[in-house]
Design an enzyme around this catalytic site. Sequence first.
Site, PDB file in Angstrom:
ATOM      1  N   ASP A 155      42.248  86.978 113.337  1.00  0.00           N
ATOM      2  CA  ASP A 155      40.911  87.313 113.818  1.00  0.00           C
ATOM      3  C   ASP A 155      40.849  88.831 113.879  1.00  0.00           C
ATOM      4  O   ASP A 155      41.498  89.458 114.722  1.00  0.00           O
ATOM      5  CB  ASP A 155      40.683  86.703 115.198  1.00  0.00           C
ATOM      6  CG  ASP A 155      39.300  86.999 115.762  1.00  0.00           C
ATOM      7  OD1 ASP A 155      38.596  87.865 115.202  1.00  0.00           O
ATOM      8  OD2 ASP A 155      38.931  86.379 116.778  1.00  0.00           O
ATOM      9  N   ARG A 169      40.189  83.544 109.802  1.00  0.00           N
ATOM     10  CA  ARG A 169      40.510  82.923 111.087  1.00  0.00           C
ATOM     11  C   ARG A 169      41.106  81.535 110.941  1.00  0.00           C
ATOM     12  O   ARG A 169      41.918  81.110 111.742  1.00  0.00           O
ATOM     13  CB  ARG A 169      39.256  82.877 111.967  1.00  0.00           C
ATOM     14  CG  ARG A 169      38.892  84.220 112.560  1.00  0.00           C
ATOM     15  CD  ARG A 169      37.608  84.164 113.358  1.00  0.00           C
ATOM     16  NE  ARG A 169      36.447  83.938 112.498  1.00  0.00           N
ATOM     17  CZ  ARG A 169      35.194  83.902 112.931  1.00  0.00           C
ATOM     18  NH1 ARG A 169      34.943  84.041 114.216  1.00  0.00           N
ATOM     19  NH2 ARG A 169      34.202  83.722 112.089  1.00  0.00           N
ATOM     20  N   GLY A 170      40.694  80.802 109.896  1.00  0.00           N
ATOM     21  CA  GLY A 170      41.119  79.416 109.763  1.00  0.00           C
ATOM     22  C   GLY A 170      42.263  79.223 108.793  1.00  0.00           C
ATOM     23  O   GLY A 170      42.187  79.632 107.626  1.00  0.00           O
ATOM     24  N   TYR A 192      23.264  91.552 112.851  1.00  0.00           N
ATOM     25  CA  TYR A 192      23.969  91.792 111.590  1.00  0.00           C
ATOM     26  C   TYR A 192      23.751  93.229 111.120  1.00  0.00           C
ATOM     27  O   TYR A 192      24.702  93.940 110.775  1.00  0.00           O
ATOM     28  CB  TYR A 192      23.465  90.797 110.551  1.00  0.00           C
ATOM     29  CG  TYR A 192      24.070  90.918 109.178  1.00  0.00           C
ATOM     30  CD1 TYR A 192      25.273  90.293 108.866  1.00  0.00           C
ATOM     31  CD2 TYR A 192      23.422  91.636 108.175  1.00  0.00           C
ATOM     32  CE1 TYR A 192      25.819  90.386 107.596  1.00  0.00           C
ATOM     33  CE2 TYR A 192      23.965  91.740 106.902  1.00  0.00           C
ATOM     34  CZ  TYR A 192      25.160  91.116 106.615  1.00  0.00           C
ATOM     35  OH  TYR A 192      25.697  91.213 105.357  1.00  0.00           O
ATOM     36  N   THR A 222      26.809  83.119  97.375  1.00  0.00           N
ATOM     37  CA  THR A 222      28.170  82.748  97.774  1.00  0.00           C
ATOM     38  C   THR A 222      28.205  81.408  98.505  1.00  0.00           C
ATOM     39  O   THR A 222      29.286  80.900  98.795  1.00  0.00           O
ATOM     40  CB  THR A 222      28.764  83.807  98.713  1.00  0.00           C
ATOM     41  OG1 THR A 222      28.007  83.829  99.935  1.00  0.00           O
ATOM     42  CG2 THR A 222      28.745  85.198  98.080  1.00  0.00           C
ATOM     43  N   ASN A 245      36.079  92.773 104.553  1.00  0.00           N
ATOM     44  CA  ASN A 245      35.020  91.887 104.092  1.00  0.00           C
ATOM     45  C   ASN A 245      34.588  90.848 105.135  1.00  0.00           C
ATOM     46  O   ASN A 245      33.499  90.289 105.019  1.00  0.00           O
ATOM     47  CB  ASN A 245      35.505  91.160 102.827  1.00  0.00           C
ATOM     48  CG  ASN A 245      34.603  90.049 102.391  1.00  0.00           C
ATOM     49  OD1 ASN A 245      33.490  90.285 101.929  1.00  0.00           O
ATOM     50  ND2 ASN A 245      35.045  88.805 102.549  1.00  0.00           N
TER      51      ASN A 245
END
Length: 338
Positions: free
Chosen positions: A90, A65-66, A182, A217, A117
């Site tokens: 997005d 998105r960024g 989630y 991560t 992912n």
Amino acid sequence: MKRKAWIVGAGALAAGAGIALMGRPAERMELAGKVVLITGGSRGLGLAMARRFAGEGARLALCARGAHGLEAAHHNLTGMGAEVFFSPCDVSDPEQVQQLIADTLREYGRIDVLVNNAGVIHVGPVHEMSLQDFETAMAVMFWGPVHTTMAVLPHMRQRRSGRIVNITSIGGKVSVPHLVPYSCAKFAAAAFSEGMRAELKNSGVKVVTIAPGLMRTGSYLNAVFKGDAEGEATWFSAGASLPGISMSATRAARQIVEATARGSAERVLGIPAIMLARFHRMFPGMTSEIMALVNGALPRGGGQIETGAQSRVLHQAWMRLVTTLGRRAAVQFLQPAR
């Protein structure tokens, strides 16, 4: 008696056919020169996979998105000699996804591997979650893979070649307390992935389901904690940092890339995740009881909302010691501290 013998014989034939199919060597995809599109590829596991695919000689297309994060990842990857195309997207927006696929095809002329992912994490008791939390999780981690898969599939089917890799989670096999939105999205993504593999059996396109456990991560810095936010940040960040509980993202990426090349049906990552998946398969009722006990030990509500990067508890000396490996991973995999 004859009917019983017929049933036994049919069962034996089916079992034999299954064993024969299982024993058939998989057709390995050589990744050198292949185009790999990774969603959520600017940081964390996405970046770890991008590095590994690049190490195999693949050409990369990344989306997130960024734009700033993508530029940082582009700089990092080109510095190691990778060929990289990136585009902000997005994945919850089907129009943006269609544009992403079109732009990638215009850039490279082909897409050989799609890795779904992109993800979001909300941590907290279900009574602190809003409907929007569930909708966001589903939009990114279920509808996102659906949008990208349906957009790229005509191209792959026409070429009769491709891999679609869906990063689900052990949370898509066992619903873990305080991660219900989630888990809901990951269960749905796993069902989509398994169903698509069956339907695409003879198309030349193989769908691979990856179910990681906790990985180092640094993603806890960008997770959203709700309720007793500091308490939630404490247990989740520790779990995502400690060896033995969490898995190195570099090792996870290596296994994912190998499963992609082989076209494996499924790969569960990490010993704790493998053990939990097997236990739940054999004793689902007992797993539910154990999860209820786990829930009782987790923090209760509190009405707070903050990201890991905002959490004061993560800056305390003892917690910095506990999350040492997690903080190193956050730097290694370009996790921005919002």
